[in-house]
Scaffold this active site. Structure first.
Site, PDB file in Angstrom:
ATOM      1  CG  HIS A 165       9.909  -0.476  -0.299  1.00  0.00           C
ATOM      2  ND1 HIS A 165       9.621   1.130  -0.297  1.00  0.00           N
ATOM      3  CD2 HIS A 165       8.515  -0.818  -0.105  1.00  0.00           C
ATOM      4  CE1 HIS A 165       8.611   1.277  -0.460  1.00  0.00           C
ATOM      5  NE2 HIS A 165       7.741   0.223  -0.381  1.00  0.00           N
ATOM      6  CB  CYS A 166       8.628  -2.114   5.408  1.00  0.00           C
ATOM      7  SG  CYS A 166       7.433  -2.906   6.349  1.00  0.00           S
TER       8      CYS A 166
END
Ligand code: ZN
Ligand code: ZN
Length: 315
Positions: A165-166
């Site tokens: 998850h950026c």
């Protein structure tokens, strides 16, 4: 004398049985309530046109800082350096056009990465009988999912082949948008490198602008604004170049960032084995067609994974 496994709680067997049943039902209820909560997708905002945004307050700050850094670089560099030098005849049209193209391409890729579907698994997904053995069960959404899927605690959804998850795009990077993210960090690296080069040339090489209005806000504070370009450009270059290298290495090594973090290497029998080339691995992520098309920042996704790796279908 009671044996080791029997403990006298001062209750009849029926009473103990009722308590165990009550605890089991409460736990099941809790799991079902949690799953029902996830199924309403409170963390995903769906908009018309297929746009999806993740509702995550800390993510808004990190994403906002990237959007601001991009907007700052994209506005200040042409405004203070490129257009004035072009006007004065010191610069040809090509570097001005190249910078504007890179800025626009990076901006559109940034928006698309923020609002794309990484491959969130629908709640009614069921494996085919052939897939059944390779699928796993998510204990939070209570759904079946293909191997390498992962439950994202920020999105509160399971994502196929989730890489990570950026926070910088406030979205998951998964099977359906890794190609987009790879393009974003590649173009982001080029843009920030270009901006830093212009910034250094501005301080040491380029002549001062002759036609600029010396009393306007921008030209009174241009030195300070160009220092800002250097700082934000360095930040962008660091984030984008490290991600370009990490994502490329993950594709070549056939692993995800999540796997690297939890030290779990799981493989599907029909996924590429060690004898497949790096080119083949990149093709799975970036899609079919000639290599030059992988670098087209405005291309649309022309294939979908359909839950089975290596069996992308032309749309
Ligand atoms: Zn899940
Ligand atoms: Zn996520």
């Amino acid at each position: 004398m009671p044996s080791d496994s029997e403990v006298d709680l001062g209750m009849s067997f029926e009473q103990q049985f009722d308590i165990v049943n009550f605890l089991r039902e409460s736990t099941n209820k809790e799991i079902e309530n949690e799953a029902a909560y996830f199924r309403t997708s409170p963390n995903i905002i769906f908009l018309p046109g297929g746009f999806q945004f993740v509702r995550h307050v800390r993510g808004y700050f990190s994403m906002g800082s990237v959007v601001l850094a991009w907007a700052y670089n994209s506005y200040i560099i042409p405004k203070l350096v490129l257009f004035p030098l072009w006007n004065d005849g010191y610069l040809s049209w090509f570097p001005v056009f190249a910078f504007c193209f890179l800025a626009f391409a990076t901006g559109s890729l940034l928006f698309r990465s923020i609002s794309s579907d990484p491959g969130r698994i629908p709640f009614d997904t069921r494996p085919t009988s052939a897939d059944k053995m390779n699928w796993t069960h998510c204990q939070r959404c209570l759904i079946q999912r293909p191997l390498k899927s992962h439950h994202c605690s920020k999105c509160q959804r399971c994502v196929r082949k989730m890489d990570h998850h950026c926070p910088w795009v406030n979205n998951c990077i998964g099977e359906d948008n890794q190609w987009l993210f790879l393009l974003l960090v590649f173009y982001g690296s080029l843009l920030s490198l270009f901006g830093l080069t212009v910034d250094i040339l501005y301080f040491y090489v380029f002549p001062k602008c002759l036609s600029c209005p010396r009393d306007s806000f921008f030209f009174v504070h241009q030195q300070f604004l160009m220092y800002g370009v250097f700082i934000s450009g360095c930040g962008l270059l660091f984030v984008c170049s490290t991600q370009t290298i990490t994502q490329s290495a993950n594709i070549i090594l056939d692993k995800t960032t999540v796997e690297s973090l939890i030290f779990a290497r799981k493989r599907l029998p029909d996924r590429p084995t060690d004898d497949s080339t790096s080119y083949q691995k990149f093709r799975i992520v970036c899609g079919p067609g000639p290599v030059w098309r992988w670098f087209n920042p405005f291309r649309r996704k022309r294939w979908k994974a359909n839950f089975v790796y290596q069996q992308h279908q032309e749309v």
